[in-house]
Design an enzyme around this catalytic site. Structure first.
Site, short mmCIF file in Angstrom:
data_model
loop_
_atom_site.label_atom_id
_atom_site.label_comp_id
_atom_site.label_asym_id
_atom_site.label_seq_id
_atom_site.Cartn_x
_atom_site.Cartn_y
_atom_site.Cartn_z
N GLN A 75 0.74 -1.16 -0.06
CA GLN A 75 -0.06 0.03 0.04
C GLN A 75 0.83 1.24 0.20
O GLN A 75 0.81 2.23 0.66
CB GLN A 75 -1.01 -0.16 1.36
CG GLN A 75 -2.46 -0.90 1.17
CD GLN A 75 -3.37 -0.41 0.13
OE1 GLN A 75 -3.10 0.87 -0.24
NE2 GLN A 75 -4.08 -1.32 -0.41
N SER A 76 1.95 1.22 -0.79
CA SER A 76 3.04 2.20 -0.66
C SER A 76 2.42 3.54 -1.35
O SER A 76 2.12 3.93 -2.39
CB SER A 76 4.18 1.90 -1.66
OG SER A 76 4.97 3.07 -1.59
N ASN A 77 2.59 4.56 -0.19
CA ASN A 77 2.16 6.11 -0.63
C ASN A 77 3.36 6.50 -1.61
O ASN A 77 3.08 7.31 -2.68
CB ASN A 77 2.17 6.90 0.50
CG ASN A 77 1.20 6.50 1.42
OD1 ASN A 77 0.16 6.52 1.22
ND2 ASN A 77 1.51 6.24 2.65
N CYS A 79 4.87 4.69 -3.97
CA CYS A 79 4.81 4.29 -5.18
C CYS A 79 3.53 5.07 -5.88
O CYS A 79 3.74 5.24 -7.08
CB CYS A 79 4.29 2.67 -5.06
SG CYS A 79 5.57 1.65 -5.02
#
Length: 342
Positions: A75-77, A79
């Site tokens: 759930q990378s911000n 990325c």
């Protein structure tokens, strides 16, 4: 310092506000708590990575890249925002996601995963937790090169000396706001994860002789390990910016009591902090970074670390899209789940 001479794209249009959290301050009975609203930065959904990407994407374009490759948790911000910057610059973008919690990646999930698809990532590669992420990104880069394209690899969180310069610039922005609004701050509190934000702030406060202490709340590593990473990155950033003096080890302060069972795993204190900010100030935090960091600040206040007369600046690094993949945490069932985890 050569900050103003570095290649830079502009995804930010004006300083993000510093907001006094009157209701939270009253709830905690002091100190005076302010918030730097970097959740309101540009690109899709805002957040601290936007500041880093201004310098990283400019460096990529200066090298003639036509493709960005980066990595992060599922759930990378980071990325999400790298992909958003790529779309703005009309670059290709490939994501490598580390499944730090086994079986946590679901391609139909909400939150940032939904946004990866909506924004149109060129590829998403999912690898097991504790993978060598640089090696995994190099594998993607090699495939991109075979197709005649020119990739540029951005490390996780955008946290190298190029990206951290974004938060050196932010420290200068804060200093300007302090003078413009006649503010004083006794401490800055921020999340400390991939370390670029924490390190960049330290360098910025050091370089402008505005030595406000910065407390980083670790989101995954022990105090000893995180302080070493922040210290090393801060000094690489200072060298990159050609500063004449460097950061001392005793200026790096990390609290590691708020991680819980591990990175991105929920705690009841995080859940309570997210709910409290929503209900008192109408501000959304995220469950991985700002939620745990605010839980840390609240606990430090309750333990008496700060005087009631102190002014504390909390840096909101964004990340609220991840809330929508974790809605069950904020039900009664989610509360019980957090308590069982602890």
């Amino acid at each position: 310092m050569i900050l103003h001479k570095l290649p830079r794209r502009r995804y930010i249009h004006g300083a993000t506000p510093i907001e006094f959290l009157k209701n939270l301050t009253q709830q905690l009975e002091g100190p005076q708590i302010f918030m730097k609203r970097d959740d309101l930065l540009g690109l899709t959904g805002g957040g601290n990575k936007t500041r880093k990407l201004e310098f990283l994407v400019a460096d990529a374009l200066a090298e003639g890249a036509d493709t960005l490759i980066t990595c992060g948790a599922v759930q990378s911000n980071h990325c999400r925002l790298t992909l958003s910057a790529a779309k703005k610059e009309q670059l290709s973008c490939h994501l490598v996601l580390e499944e730090r919690v086994k079986d946590s990646y679901h391609p139909e999930a909400n939150g940032n995963i939904f946004l990866f698809h909506l924004l149109g990532a060129d590829s998403i590669t999912v690898v097991p937790g504790k993978s060598d992420m640089l090696h995994e990104m190099e594998k993607v880069a090699n495939e991109v090169r075979k197709r005649g394209k020119r990739p540029y690899i951005i490390p996780g969180g955008g946290s190298n000396e190029i990206g951290a310069a974004g938060y050196t610039a932010c420290a200068h922005e804060i200093t300007a706001q302090i003078y413009e609004k006649s503010l004083t701050f006794d401490c800055i509190v921020c999340a400390s994860g991939s370390a670029g934000t924490h390190a960049g702030l330290l360098v910025g406060m050091h370089s402008n002789s505005h030595h406000i202490p910065v407390i980083g709340v670790s989101t995954g590593r022990s105090k000893t390990d995180q302080e070493k990473i922040v210290y090393n990155l801060a000094n690489k950033t200072a060298e990159h910016l050609k500063l004449k003096s460097f950061i001392s080890p005793d200026s790096v302060h990390v609290e590691d009591d708020y991680i819980g069972q591990g990175y991105s795993l929920p705690t009841d204190e995080m859940r309570q902090a997210v709910s409290l900010l929503a209900k008192t100030e109408g501000i959304l935090l995220d469950p991985v970074y700002t939620g745990k960091t605010m839980a840390g600040l609240i606990d430090l206040v309750q333990k008496g670390m700060f005087k009631k007369s102190d002014n504390i600046l909390f840096l909101h690094t964004g990340g609220s899209p991840a809330l929508y993949a974790n809605t069950s945490l904020f039900t009664e069932r989610g509360n019980n789940h957090c308590q069982n985890k602890d």
